[in-house]
Design an enzyme around this catalytic site. Structure first.
Site, PDB file in Angstrom:
ATOM      1  N   SER A 146      -3.327  13.478   2.228  1.00 32.73           N
ATOM      2  CA  SER A 146      -2.975  12.964   3.561  1.00 32.73           C
ATOM      3  C   SER A 146      -1.861  13.808   4.160  1.00 32.73           C
ATOM      4  O   SER A 146      -1.030  14.367   3.425  1.00 32.73           O
ATOM      5  CB  SER A 146      -2.489  11.512   3.445  1.00 32.73           C
ATOM      6  OG  SER A 146      -1.924  11.083   4.665  1.00 32.73           O
ATOM      7  N   TYR A 160       2.889   5.364  -0.358  1.00 31.64           N
ATOM      8  CA  TYR A 160       1.614   6.038  -0.083  1.00 31.64           C
ATOM      9  C   TYR A 160       1.834   7.546   0.056  1.00 31.64           C
ATOM     10  O   TYR A 160       1.111   8.353  -0.553  1.00 31.64           O
ATOM     11  CB  TYR A 160       1.028   5.454   1.210  1.00 31.64           C
ATOM     12  CG  TYR A 160      -0.198   6.151   1.734  1.00 31.64           C
ATOM     13  CD1 TYR A 160      -1.464   5.880   1.218  1.00 31.64           C
ATOM     14  CD2 TYR A 160      -0.106   7.084   2.781  1.00 31.64           C
ATOM     15  CE1 TYR A 160      -2.591   6.519   1.713  1.00 31.64           C
ATOM     16  CE2 TYR A 160      -1.231   7.719   3.285  1.00 31.64           C
ATOM     17  CZ  TYR A 160      -2.470   7.435   2.752  1.00 31.64           C
ATOM     18  OH  TYR A 160      -3.585   8.068   3.245  1.00 31.64           O
TER      19      TYR A 160
HETATM   20  P1  NAP Z   1     -11.129   3.153   3.908  1.00 33.09           P
HETATM   21  O1  NAP Z   1     -11.919   3.120   5.175  1.00 33.09           O
HETATM   22  O2  NAP Z   1     -10.078   2.121   3.690  1.00 33.09           O
HETATM   23  O3  NAP Z   1     -12.165   3.153   2.672  1.00 33.09           O
HETATM   24  C1  NAP Z   1     -11.689   3.067   1.360  1.00 33.09           C
HETATM   25  C2  NAP Z   1     -12.850   3.188   0.406  1.00 33.09           C
HETATM   26  O4  NAP Z   1     -12.347   3.193  -0.930  1.00 33.09           O
HETATM   27  C3  NAP Z   1     -13.833   2.036   0.471  1.00 33.09           C
HETATM   28  O5  NAP Z   1     -15.135   2.557   0.265  1.00 33.09           O
HETATM   29  C4  NAP Z   1     -13.425   1.140  -0.706  1.00 33.09           C
HETATM   30  O6  NAP Z   1     -14.500   0.359  -1.222  1.00 33.09           O
HETATM   31  C5  NAP Z   1     -13.026   2.203  -1.702  1.00 33.09           C
HETATM   32  N1  NAP Z   1     -12.108   1.788  -2.778  1.00 33.09           N
HETATM   33  C6  NAP Z   1     -10.845   1.320  -2.669  1.00 33.09           C
HETATM   34  N2  NAP Z   1     -10.300   1.120  -3.884  1.00 33.09           N
HETATM   35  C7  NAP Z   1     -11.256   1.485  -4.787  1.00 33.09           C
HETATM   36  C8  NAP Z   1     -11.298   1.525  -6.206  1.00 33.09           C
HETATM   37  N3  NAP Z   1     -10.236   1.166  -6.952  1.00 33.09           N
HETATM   38  N4  NAP Z   1     -12.433   1.962  -6.803  1.00 33.09           N
HETATM   39  C9  NAP Z   1     -13.522   2.332  -6.063  1.00 33.09           C
HETATM   40  N5  NAP Z   1     -13.519   2.327  -4.709  1.00 33.09           N
HETATM   41  C10 NAP Z   1     -12.406   1.906  -4.088  1.00 33.09           C
HETATM   42  O7  NAP Z   1     -10.386   4.559   3.732  1.00 33.09           O
HETATM   43  P2  NAP Z   1     -10.398   5.905   4.636  1.00 33.09           P
HETATM   44  O8  NAP Z   1      -9.506   5.711   5.792  1.00 33.09           O
HETATM   45  O9  NAP Z   1     -11.792   6.367   4.830  1.00 33.09           O
HETATM   46  O10 NAP Z   1      -9.620   6.874   3.648  1.00 33.09           O
HETATM   47  C11 NAP Z   1     -10.266   7.666   2.682  1.00 33.09           C
HETATM   48  C12 NAP Z   1      -9.227   8.596   2.092  1.00 33.09           C
HETATM   49  O11 NAP Z   1      -8.617   9.359   3.146  1.00 33.09           O
HETATM   50  C13 NAP Z   1      -8.064   7.877   1.383  1.00 33.09           C
HETATM   51  O12 NAP Z   1      -7.669   8.609   0.246  1.00 33.09           O
HETATM   52  C14 NAP Z   1      -6.947   7.893   2.411  1.00 33.09           C
HETATM   53  O13 NAP Z   1      -5.678   7.833   1.813  1.00 33.09           O
HETATM   54  C15 NAP Z   1      -7.206   9.242   3.070  1.00 33.09           C
HETATM   55  N6  NAP Z   1      -6.634   9.345   4.419  1.00 33.09           N
HETATM   56  C16 NAP Z   1      -7.075   8.562   5.429  1.00 33.09           C
HETATM   57  C17 NAP Z   1      -6.501   8.700   6.688  1.00 33.09           C
HETATM   58  C18 NAP Z   1      -6.946   7.882   7.871  1.00 33.09           C
HETATM   59  O14 NAP Z   1      -6.304   7.963   8.928  1.00 33.09           O
HETATM   60  N7  NAP Z   1      -7.990   7.104   7.759  1.00 33.09           N
HETATM   61  C19 NAP Z   1      -5.459   9.616   6.889  1.00 33.09           C
HETATM   62  C20 NAP Z   1      -5.038  10.372   5.818  1.00 33.09           C
HETATM   63  C21 NAP Z   1      -5.625  10.246   4.582  1.00 33.09           C
HETATM   64  P3  NAP Z   1     -14.895  -1.125  -0.642  1.00 33.09           P
HETATM   65  O15 NAP Z   1     -15.509  -0.891   0.728  1.00 33.09           O
HETATM   66  O16 NAP Z   1     -15.859  -1.634  -1.615  1.00 33.09           O
HETATM   67  O17 NAP Z   1     -13.620  -1.899  -0.550  1.00 33.09           O
END
Ligand code: NAP
Length: 251
Positions: A146, A160
């Protein structure tokens, strides 16, 4: 002719960046494992999109912070889709905004476990299978860090940000350690992407609120992150390892 010998595991691919990555991977000829922890329905929706693209697809519920569940995940994928050639460590969580001084250590521990231990556990399992010295053919790993690892998330989620700093460092060290095994390890650092993670952090419209402060004046789309991940997994980036792509609208 699409080559279906490419097999990818995208952790946390029932929604958001992981789902977009699974779909882009299907377009690029991978057989795809969709992993989730809670939301089977969402995982099935992604699987349907992947299957419509003609890709083989497997849904595996597994908590990627549990070593035995990770081992089962990789075993199931290998049995049903074939040898794993690519891993995307996408799972990540954040909790409600809070000053660091007030953070219960139980919360910090839980964030570090999910965001860091999951990457260790999945990389270990992937390397055992990909490494040339263990009879594998090499492979590619992309970690999803991130922009927070560079910016620090003061007043919001330093736990985080620190977890993502660990992911960055792991990427650098591991890329050097396994280069000789024909395994490349790279990292993407998204900024403000339209996904549900912000709802989990207590502010569903966080991206909209901050968009005007970004040089590009908008939040990012999950597919924009997925495209960078797929490039890092592709032959086009064959001389790239231990590298980072920042996808943060110029921040
Ligand atoms: P998200 O929409 O919250 O999705 C999280 C995913 O992870 C879901 O599929 C969830 O499954 C799964 N998950 C959570 N804990 C788990 C575990 N212990 N074992 C297996 N699966 C698990 O997240 P996102 O925003 O797409 O983010 C994805 C990545 O990008 C993360 O690493 C986040 O830190 C990084 N990121 C995101 C942003 C942003 O702005 N969105 C910015 C910087 C970095 P369920 O649906 O079953 O709960």
């Amino acid at each position: 002719m699409v080559n279906r010998n490419k097999v990818i595991i995208v952790t946390g691919s029932s929604r958001g960046i992981g789902a977009a990555t699974a779909i882009e991977a299907a377009k690029q000829g991978y057989s795809v494992c969709i992993n989730y922890i809670n939301d089977r329905e969402k995982a099935e929706q992604v699987a349907e999109a992947v299957s419509l693209l003609g890709a083989s697809c497997l849904i595996v519920k597994a908590n990627v912070i549990q070593q035995e569940e990770v081992a089962r995940l990789f075993e199931e994928v290998e049995q049903q889709l074939g040898p794993i050639t690519a891993l995307v460590n996408n799972v990540g969580v954040l909790h409600e905004k809070m000053k660091m001084v007030d953070m219960p250590l139980s919360r910090v521990e839980s964030v570090l476990k999910t965001n860091v231990l999951s990457v260790f556990a999945c990389c270990q399992e992937a390397i055992k299978r990909m490494a040339i010295s263990s009879g594998g053919n090499g492979g590619c790993i992309v970690n999803v860090s991130s922009a927070a690892s560079r910016l620090g998330s003061a007043g919001e989620y330093i736990d985080y940000a620190a977890s993502k700093g660990a992911v960055d460092t792991l990427t650098i060290g591991l890329s050097k350690e396994v280069a000789i095994e024909n395994i490349r390890v790279n990292c993407v650092r998204p900024g403000f992407i339209h996904t549900d993670i912000h709802r989990d952090g207590g502010e569903a419209s966080r991206v909209e609120r901050l968009a005007s402060a970004l040089p590009l004046k908008r939040g990012g789309e999950p597919s924009e992150v997925a495209n960078a991940i797929l490039w890092l997994l592709s032959e086009e980036s064959s001389y790239v390892t231990g590298s980072f792509i920042d996808l943060a609208g110029g921040l």
